[in-house]
Design an enzyme around this catalytic site. Structure first.
Site, PDB file in Angstrom:
ATOM      1  N   SER A 109      -9.516   2.250   3.094  1.00  0.00           N
ATOM      2  CA  SER A 109      -8.978   2.677   2.346  1.00  0.00           C
ATOM      3  C   SER A 109      -7.406   1.654   1.606  1.00  0.00           C
ATOM      4  CB  SER A 109      -7.930   3.502   3.152  1.00  0.00           C
ATOM      5  OG  SER A 109      -7.442   3.117   4.036  1.00  0.00           O
TER       6      SER A 109
ATOM      7  N   LYS B 115       0.766  -0.940  -0.036  1.00  0.00           N
ATOM      8  CA  LYS B 115      -0.116  -0.030   0.300  1.00  0.00           C
ATOM      9  C   LYS B 115       0.764   1.657   0.070  1.00  0.00           C
ATOM     10  CE  LYS B 115      -4.227   2.056   3.071  1.00  0.00           C
ATOM     11  NZ  LYS B 115      -5.339   1.865   3.647  1.00  0.00           N
TER      12      LYS B 115
ATOM     13  N   SER C 138      -9.642  -0.505   6.896  1.00  0.00           N
ATOM     14  CA  SER C 138      -8.913  -0.431   6.070  1.00  0.00           C
ATOM     15  C   SER C 138      -8.222  -1.959   5.046  1.00  0.00           C
ATOM     16  CB  SER C 138      -8.495   0.763   5.680  1.00  0.00           C
ATOM     17  OG  SER C 138      -9.226   1.936   5.680  1.00  0.00           O
TER      18      SER C 138
END
Length: 485
Positions: free
Chosen positions: A159, A83, A183
C-alpha cells in the site's frame, strides 16, 4: 552556486555538497518541488497527494542553522516523502480515505518527529492504498491511482506504492512507508528500492493510522542501503507511547552505519528458502534473476545452502488477527475531535470510500470477522511457534539469514485484476516479527521491470542483515532510475 545533480543523489552526496558550499537546503528543496510539479501529474504517475507549503521555510531555517554552527545534523536538509498514514503536524493525514481529507493531527508521529529532530524536511505526503488494504496496487479516494515509474501501465504494488514510486522517480531523497504484510517490501521490490521492515518493537507505531496494529511496522524506503540505514538509525528506539518498543532496549547498536561493510558477505552462510522458488508459481525471469543472485552471493564469499522449515505450509496458515476496526476507532479518538467521524462505522454509513474498498470495509465491520482478543506477536501462541520454528531451522543449518524473491512475478499491468500473484512477503516477517530487508536484484522484461530479493534475519539482527545486503548491493549495483524520470 552550481546546479546540483539531483537524480539518484544520496544523503552523503548532498551533505558533501553542503559542506563544500555548493548546495543549500533551500536550493535542494526547490529542485525537488519543481520536479514534482513538472513530472508527477503530467506523466500520470500520481505519487504525491500533498506538498508541504512550509518546506522551503523549513529549508531556509536549516540553512541558517548551518551557517551559524558549521555542523550538519544526521539528516540535515534532506527532503523526505512520507506516506499519508503518518501523522504530520500541520499537514492532512488521511490514510487514503476521503473521510479524513483536510484533517490535521494534533502532533507528529514518533518517527516523523525523530526525522525532523535529525534535520529532515517533510517534503510531501504520498498516495497509498485506501486504509492500506491492498498489497497489490495503490489507489485511494483521496489520491486516485498511482502508477509504476518504470512502466506507467503497471502497478507500483501497495500500500506504500506512492512512497515507492516517488522515491524511485527522484521526487525526494528517501521515504517512509508502512508494512503490515508487504507494504514496504512489495513497493520497494517493484520500484528498484531498498526497503526495511525492522524487528517488531525496534521502531514506534505511534501516530501511524493502523491496519492491524499488532503487525504494523513503519520504516525506510530508499534508493540505496546506506540511505535506508541512515533513516533507520534515526527512527529506531524506545518510545513510551508504544510499549512494544521496550523490546528494543539494549538491542540496538550505537549506530547501524558501522554495519555498512562492502565485504559483509565474506564468510557468511545464507539459506535459500526454496518454498518460493521450486514451484510453478514463479515467473521464469524472476527465478533466473534469483539464481543469478545466489551465484553473486557465492562470488562475494558467502556459502549458500538450501534450507527447509518443518511443516512450513501449515505454519503460515491462520496467523492473522482482524483488529482493524478497533485499531482505527482508537486512532480516530486520538484526533481529539478534529475529524467529523469518530468511528469506522460512521465513515461507512456516510459512504466515504472508493468503490474498490466497499467490500473490504463491509467485511471488516462484520462482527463475525473481528478478533476481539488477539495478543501481540510476542505473546500469541501461533506467532511464537512460527517464529521459533523459523529460528530453529536457521540455527540448525547455521545460517545468518534466509533469502527468497520478494515477489515471484514482475509488477502487474494495472488493467490485470488477476495479476497480483507472487507476493512472498505476507508470511514470515509480519507473523513472526523477524526483520527483513529487500534490495534490487535486477530487471525482467528486457531490463524494464524491477525485481527484489529479501533477506530475513533473527530478532534484532538488523546489523547482520545490513552487512549482507550492503555487500550484495555494492557488488551488483542493480539500481537504475526509471526512464523518463
Amino acid at each position: 552556486m552550481s546546479e546540483f545533480t539531483l537524480p539518484e543523489a544520496t544523503i552523503a552526496d548532498i551533505h558533501r555538497a553542503m559542506m563544500a558550499g555548493e548546495l543549500s537546503a533551500e536550493a535542494l528543496t526547490r529542485q525537488y518541488l519543481e520536479r514534482i510539479a513538472r513530472l508527477d501529474q503530467s506523466t500520470f504517475l500520481n505519487a504525491i497527494v500533498t506538498v508541504n507549503p512550509q518546506a522551503l521555510a523549513r529549508a531556509r531555517a536549516l540553512d541558517a542553522e548551518f551557517a551559524r554552527s558549521g555542523k550538519l545534523r544526521p539528516l540535515h536538509g534532506i527532503p523526505v516523502i512520507v506516506k499519508d498514514n503518518y501523522d504530520t503536524l500541520g499537514l492532512q493525514t488521511t490514510g487514503g480515505s476521503v473521510a479524513l481529507e483536510g484533517v490535521t493531527p494534533p502532533d507528529d508521529a514518533f518517527q516523523v518527529a525523530r526525522l525532523k529532530a535529525a534535520g529532515a524536511i517533510v517534503l510531501a505526503k504520498s498516495n497509498m492504498a485506501e486504509w492500506a488494504f491492498s498489497p497489490s496496487w495503490t489507489m485511494s479516494s483521496v489520491g486516485g491511482l498511482t502508477r509504476n515509474p518504470y512502466d506507467l501501465s503497471r502497478t507500483p504494488a501497495g500500500s506504500s506504492g506512492g512512497t515507492g514510486a516517488a522515491v524511485a522517480a527522484n521526487f525526494g531523497v528517501v521515504g517512509l512507508g508502512t508494512d503490515t504484510g508487504n507494504s514496504i517490501r512489495g513497493p520497494s521490490s517493484h520500484n528498484a528500492l531498498v526497503g526495511i521492515r525492522s524487528t517488531m518493537g525496534l521502531t514506534s507505531r505511534d501516530g501511524i493510522i493502523p491496519l492491524y496494529l499488532r503487525n504494523d511496522i513503519g520504516g525506510p524506503m530508499a534508493r540505496t542501503v546506506e540511505d535506508a540505514v541512515r533513516v533507520l538509525d534515526v527512527i529506531a528506539g524506545y518510545d513510551e507511547a508504544d510499549p512494544i518498543t521496550a523490546k528494543s532496549q539494549g538491542q540496538r547498536p550505537a549506530s547501524y552505519l558501522s554495519s555498512l561493510q562492502a565485504d559483509g558477505l565474506q564468510g557468511a552462510t545464507i539459506g535459500v528458502l526454496r518454498y518460493y522458488t521450486d514451484t510453478a508459481a514463479i515467473d521464469a525471469e524472476v527465478k533466473a534473476l534469483f539464481e543469478q543472485a545466489v551465484s553473486d552471493l557465492i562470488a562475494q564469499g558467502a556459502q549458500v545452502i538450501t534450507i527447509a522449515i518443518d511443516d512450513y505450509p501449515n505454519l503460515i496458515k491462520d496467523n492473522w488477527c482482524n483488529t482493524f476496526v478497533s485499531d482505527v476507532n482508537e486512532y480516530l479518538t486520538s484526533l481529539e475531535g478534529r475529524s467529523l467521524y469518530d468511528s469506522l462505522q460512521a465513515i461507512y454509513d456516510a459512504q466515504l470510500y472508493s468503490v474498490p474498498v466497499k467490500e473490504s470495509l463491509e467485511y471488516m465491520l462484520n462482527p463475525e470477522n473481528q478478533d476481539q482478543q488477539c495478543s501481540d506477536l510476542y505473546t500469541h501462541p501461533r506467532n511464537i511457534n512460527f517464529r521459533e520454528q523459523v529460528v530453529k531451522a536457521m540455527d540448525d543449518a547455521g545460517v545468518d539469514a534466509l533469502i527468497y524473491p520478494t515477489w515471484s512475478f514482475p509488477p502487474r499491468e494495472i488493467a490485470d485484476t488477476d495479476g497480483h500473484k507472487g507476493d512472498n512477503s505476507q508470511h514470515i516477517a509480519p507473523n513472526t516479527g523477524l526483520p527483513t530487508i529487500t534490495v534490487p536484484m535486477g530487471f525482467t522484461r528486457e531490463q524494464r521491470l524491477p525485481a527484489g530479493i529479501s533477506f530475513v534475519g533473527r530478532l534484532f539482527a538488523e546489523p547482520t542483515l545490513i552487512k549482507l545486503t550492503y555487500s550484495y548491493e555494492q557488488a551488483t549495483n542493480h539500481r537504475k532510475p526509471p526512464p523518463g524520470f
